[in-house]
Design an enzyme around this catalytic site. Structure first.
Site, PDB file in Angstrom:
ATOM      1  N   TYR A  35      53.095  51.544  44.503  1.00 42.11           N
ATOM      2  CA  TYR A  35      51.862  51.835  45.241  1.00 42.11           C
ATOM      3  C   TYR A  35      52.200  53.072  46.056  1.00 42.11           C
ATOM      4  CZ  TYR A  35      48.863  47.729  44.544  1.00 42.11           C
ATOM      5  OH  TYR A  35      48.021  46.803  44.021  1.00 42.11           O
ATOM      6  N   SER A  66      56.086  44.735  41.025  1.00 43.86           N
ATOM      7  CA  SER A  66      55.087  45.393  41.885  1.00 43.86           C
ATOM      8  C   SER A  66      55.700  45.733  43.241  1.00 43.86           C
ATOM      9  CB  SER A  66      53.900  44.436  42.079  1.00 43.86           C
ATOM     10  OG  SER A  66      53.158  44.791  43.214  1.00 43.86           O
ATOM     11  N   ARG A  70      36.518  40.938  46.260  1.00 45.85           N
ATOM     12  CA  ARG A  70      36.692  39.646  45.581  1.00 45.85           C
ATOM     13  C   ARG A  70      36.216  38.528  46.486  1.00 45.85           C
ATOM     14  NH1 ARG A  70      42.551  41.511  44.733  1.00 45.85           N
ATOM     15  NH2 ARG A  70      42.132  43.451  43.642  1.00 45.85           N
ATOM     16  N   GLN A 121      56.659  49.329  39.645  1.00 42.40           N
ATOM     17  CA  GLN A 121      55.311  49.878  39.892  1.00 42.40           C
ATOM     18  C   GLN A 121      55.194  50.281  41.352  1.00 42.40           C
ATOM     19  OE1 GLN A 121      52.481  47.497  41.399  1.00 42.40           O
ATOM     20  NE2 GLN A 121      51.701  49.512  42.013  1.00 42.40           N
ATOM     21  N   HIS A 150      42.910  46.527  35.866  1.00 40.52           N
ATOM     22  CA  HIS A 150      43.491  45.635  36.858  1.00 40.52           C
ATOM     23  C   HIS A 150      43.034  44.186  36.605  1.00 40.52           C
ATOM     24  CE1 HIS A 150      45.728  46.666  40.671  1.00 40.52           C
ATOM     25  NE2 HIS A 150      45.600  45.371  40.834  1.00 40.52           N
ATOM     26  N   ARG A 157      39.634  43.229  38.382  1.00 45.98           N
ATOM     27  CA  ARG A 157      39.709  42.927  39.821  1.00 45.98           C
ATOM     28  C   ARG A 157      39.211  44.067  40.701  1.00 45.98           C
ATOM     29  NH1 ARG A 157      43.203  38.583  40.675  1.00 45.98           N
ATOM     30  NH2 ARG A 157      44.181  39.301  42.595  1.00 45.98           N
TER      31      ARG A 157
HETATM   32  C1  LIG Z   1      46.969  38.164  41.144  1.00 43.57           C
HETATM   33  C2  LIG Z   1      47.131  39.552  40.611  1.00 43.57           C
HETATM   34  C3  LIG Z   1      47.817  40.496  41.357  1.00 43.57           C
HETATM   35  C4  LIG Z   1      48.009  41.782  40.849  1.00 43.57           C
HETATM   36  N1  LIG Z   1      48.763  42.680  41.554  1.00 43.57           N
HETATM   37  C5  LIG Z   1      49.026  43.906  41.017  1.00 43.57           C
HETATM   38  C6  LIG Z   1      49.918  44.804  41.668  1.00 43.57           C
HETATM   39  O1  LIG Z   1      50.473  44.513  42.719  1.00 43.57           O
HETATM   40  N2  LIG Z   1      50.129  46.002  41.081  1.00 43.57           N
HETATM   41  C7  LIG Z   1      49.546  46.368  39.885  1.00 43.57           C
HETATM   42  O2  LIG Z   1      49.791  47.448  39.376  1.00 43.57           O
HETATM   43  N3  LIG Z   1      48.709  45.512  39.251  1.00 43.57           N
HETATM   44  C8  LIG Z   1      48.454  44.296  39.774  1.00 43.57           C
HETATM   45  N4  LIG Z   1      47.651  43.418  39.099  1.00 43.57           N
HETATM   46  C9  LIG Z   1      47.084  43.812  37.782  1.00 43.57           C
HETATM   47  C10 LIG Z   1      48.038  43.455  36.635  1.00 43.57           C
HETATM   48  O3  LIG Z   1      49.170  44.295  36.645  1.00 43.57           O
HETATM   49  C11 LIG Z   1      47.365  43.613  35.273  1.00 43.57           C
HETATM   50  O4  LIG Z   1      46.784  44.884  35.191  1.00 43.57           O
HETATM   51  C12 LIG Z   1      46.291  42.549  35.011  1.00 43.57           C
HETATM   52  O5  LIG Z   1      46.694  41.287  35.478  1.00 43.57           O
HETATM   53  C13 LIG Z   1      46.025  42.475  33.517  1.00 43.57           C
HETATM   54  O6  LIG Z   1      44.990  41.596  33.244  1.00 43.57           O
HETATM   55  P1  LIG Z   1      45.212  40.071  32.777  1.00 43.57           P
HETATM   56  O7  LIG Z   1      45.556  39.310  34.015  1.00 43.57           O
HETATM   57  O8  LIG Z   1      43.877  39.723  32.220  1.00 43.57           O
HETATM   58  O9  LIG Z   1      46.325  40.044  31.761  1.00 43.57           O
HETATM   59  C14 LIG Z   1      47.456  42.124  39.584  1.00 43.57           C
HETATM   60  C15 LIG Z   1      46.760  41.175  38.854  1.00 43.57           C
HETATM   61  C16 LIG Z   1      46.606  39.894  39.338  1.00 43.57           C
HETATM   62  C17 LIG Z   1      45.873  38.872  38.489  1.00 43.57           C
END
Ligand SMILES: Cc1cc2nc3c(=O)[nH]c(=O)nc-3n(C[C@H](O)[C@H](O)[C@H](O)COP(=O)(O)O)c2cc1C
Length: 388
Positions: free
Chosen positions: A140, A117, A175, A138, A286, A289
Site C-alpha cells: 500500500y 498484504s 461496505r 503487496q 478487489h 469490494r
Molecule cells: C477480506 C479481504 C481483504 C483484502 N485485503 C486486501 C489487501 O490488503 N490488499 C490487496 O491488494 N487486496 C486485498 N483484497 C483483495 C484480494 O487481494 C483479491 O483481489 C480478491 O479477494 C479477489 O477476489 P476473490 O475474493 O473473489 O477471489 C482483500 C480481499 C478481501 C476479501
C-alpha cells in the site's frame, strides 16, 4: 477411463469452496465473516464476478490422442506447481489466528505464490522465513517516501521476488456490513461484536492462544500504545491511497525484482504499466469490494490479454471459486490467476489443514477439467475456448 488423481491433503467432507464458506460462517464471529465475505454497496459487482466467469464455455476434444495433464506453470522465471496463487488479504489473523502463516506455509509447500498484504497480520520477515524468500509483497503506497523506502528495503532483504503495487483503492470501499459492524480499519470492539465472539468458542480460544492480531508489517512505523481511534487516524494519514505514474516510476528504479500492478481494469492503465516498464498486471476489482458499478474482471481481462498479453504478463483475480473457474480464466487468456476469499474460507473452516485442502481441492478440480477436455498443458487452455 482413468480416475483423476486426488491431490494429497484433499478432505472429502469439503469437495467445494461453498462447503468451506458454510463451515467458516459457523466457526467465526459474524463481524469477521462479513468482513471476509462481503462486497461493497449492493454487492452487484461481487455477484457479477462469479456469474460472468461462469458464462465462459470450453470445448472438449474427446477423440484426440492424450498423454495426461500437467498443471506446472512458468511465471517470472519460476515454475509453479499450479496456475494459481494466494491473493493479498488484510487482517488475515482476525478471521483465523495465524491465518497468514498457515497460508504462507501451504503455498510454499505446494509451490504456489503467496502474496503478503501491507496490512496483514504477519511481518515481511516472518513470512519470508516460512517461504524461504519465495513470498511476494503487496505494498500500500505510504505518504512518506522514507517509509516506502524502508518497506522496500525490508522486502528486498527478505528476498521477495515480486512486488505488487495496488492501484484500485483510491477510496475506502463503501461496505455496508462493515459499517454496521463498526469494522472499519481498524476493527472496533463494540458490545455486539464481543457477544458474537462468545458464540464462537473455538475461534475465541485460538485467538486467546495466539494473542490479538496486530499489523506486523507496520509495527516499526506505528507509535506505541495507540488506542483504536488513534490507530484509525494513523492508517488514514499513513497511506496515500491514489496511485499515479509519478509514484510508480521511482519504485521501478528502486526495486530490482519484478513489479506487478494489481487492480487494473482498463486498457489505458495497462498501457501506462507497460510504459513504466512493469512486468505484470493483475486485472482485479478487489473481489467486488471497491466499485459496485464496475465491470467483472473476466471481460476486461479477455480484452487486455488479447491486446497486450505479449508485452506484459496478464493475470486475473476476483470471483474464482473452483478449478473450472481457473480453467475458464486461463482459456480466456490469463497467464496466471489468484484467489482471495476461497483460501480464507478454507483456513477459517479447517484451521491448519485449510490451506493444504483448498490447494488440493482446486488442483484436483482443475486436473479433472484438463482430462475431460483433453488439455495437456496450462498454456494450451485458449485452444479449448468457445468464442462468442
Ligand atoms: C477480506 C479481504 C481483504 C483484502 N485485503 C486486501 C489487501 O490488503 N490488499 C490487496 O491488494 N487486496 C486485498 N483484497 C483483495 C484480494 O487481494 C483479491 O483481489 C480478491 O479477494 C479477489 O477476489 P476473490 O475474493 O473473489 O477471489 C482483500 C480481499 C478481501 C476479501
Amino acid at each position: 477411463m482413468s480416475r483423476t488423481t486426488i491431490a494429497k491433503h484433499f478432505n472429502a467432507k469439503y469437495p467445494a469452496i461453498t462447503d468451506l464458506r458454510q463451515k467458516a460462517k459457523k466457526r467465526i464471529p459474524k463481524f469477521a465473516f462479513e468482513y471476509l465475505d462481503g462486497g461493497c454497496n449492493e454487492e452487484v459487482n461481487l455477484k457479477r464476478n462469479t456469474t460472468e466467469i461462469r458464462d465462459v464455455q470450453l470445448r472438449p476434444n474427446y477423440l484426440d490422442t492424450y498423454h495426461g495433464a500437467s498443471l506446472k506453470t512458468e511465471l517470472f522465471g519460476h515454475v509453479y506447481d499450479a496456475p494459481f496463487g494466494i491473493a493479498p488479504v488484510g487482517l488475515q489473523g482476525l478471521m483465523w489466528p495465524n491465518a497468514a502463516e498457515i497460508l504462507a506455509k501451504s503455498a510454499f509447500e505446494n509451490n504456489i505464490p503467496y502474496v503478503l498484504s501491507t496490512v496483514s497480520t504477519s511481518s515481511i520477515e516472518r513470512i519470508s522465513e516460512i517461504t524461504e524468500g519465495r513470498a511476494w509483497f503487496q505494498l500500500y503506497h505510504p505518504v512518506e517516501n522514507s517509509m516506502r523506502n524502508d518497506m522496500l528495503k525490508r522486502a528486498e532483504a527478505a528476498q521477495c521476488p515480486v512486488l505488487v503495487l495496488l492501484c484500485d483503492s483510491p477510496s475506502f470501499g463503501f461496505r455496508a456490513k462493515e459499517i454496521r459492524n463498526g469494522l472499519s480499519m481498524p476493527p472496533k470492539m463494540s458490545l455486539n461484536n464481543i457477544l458474537q465472539i462468545f458464540g464462537k468458542p473455538n475461534w475465541a480460544l485460538q485467538t486467546l492462544k495466539h494473542g490479538q492480531p496486530g499489523f506486523e508489517v507496520l509495527k516499526p512505523y506505528m507509535p506505541k500504545g495507540l488506542d483504536l481511534k488513534q490507530l484509525g487516524i494513523f492508517m488514514d494519514q499513513t497511506f496515500s491511497k491514489r496511485m499515479n505514474m509519478e509514484k510508480i516510476a521511482p519504485i521501478r528504479d528502486l526495486w530490482k525484482g519484478k513489479i506487478v500492478l494489481k487492480g487494473v481494469a482498463t486498457e489505458a492503465d495497462t498501457e501506462k504499466a507497460i510504459q513504466l516498464g512493469l512486468d505484470g498486471i493483475i486485472v482485479s476489482n478487489h473481489g467486488g469490494r471497491q466499485l459496485d458499478a464496475g465491470e467483472s474482471t473476466i471481460k476486461p481481462m479477455t480484452r487486455i490479454s488479447k491486446k497486450y498479453g505479449s508485452q506484459i504478463k496478464v493475470m486475473m483475480d476476483s470471483g474464482l471459486r473452483s478449478g473450472p473457474d481457473i480453467a475458464r480464466t486461463m482459456a480466456s487468456g490469463a497467464q496466471f490467476t489468484f484467489l482471495g476469499r476461497s483460501f480464507m474460507y478454507g483456513v477459517a473452516a479447517l484451521g491448519r489443514q485449510g490451506g493444504d485442502h483448498t490447494i488440493a481441492l482446486l488442483k484436483t478440480q482443475l486436473q479433472q477439467v484438463m482430462e475431460q477436455i483433453g488439455c495437456e498443458n496450462i498454456r494450451d487452455f485458449p485452444k479449448f475456448l468457445i468464442s462468442k
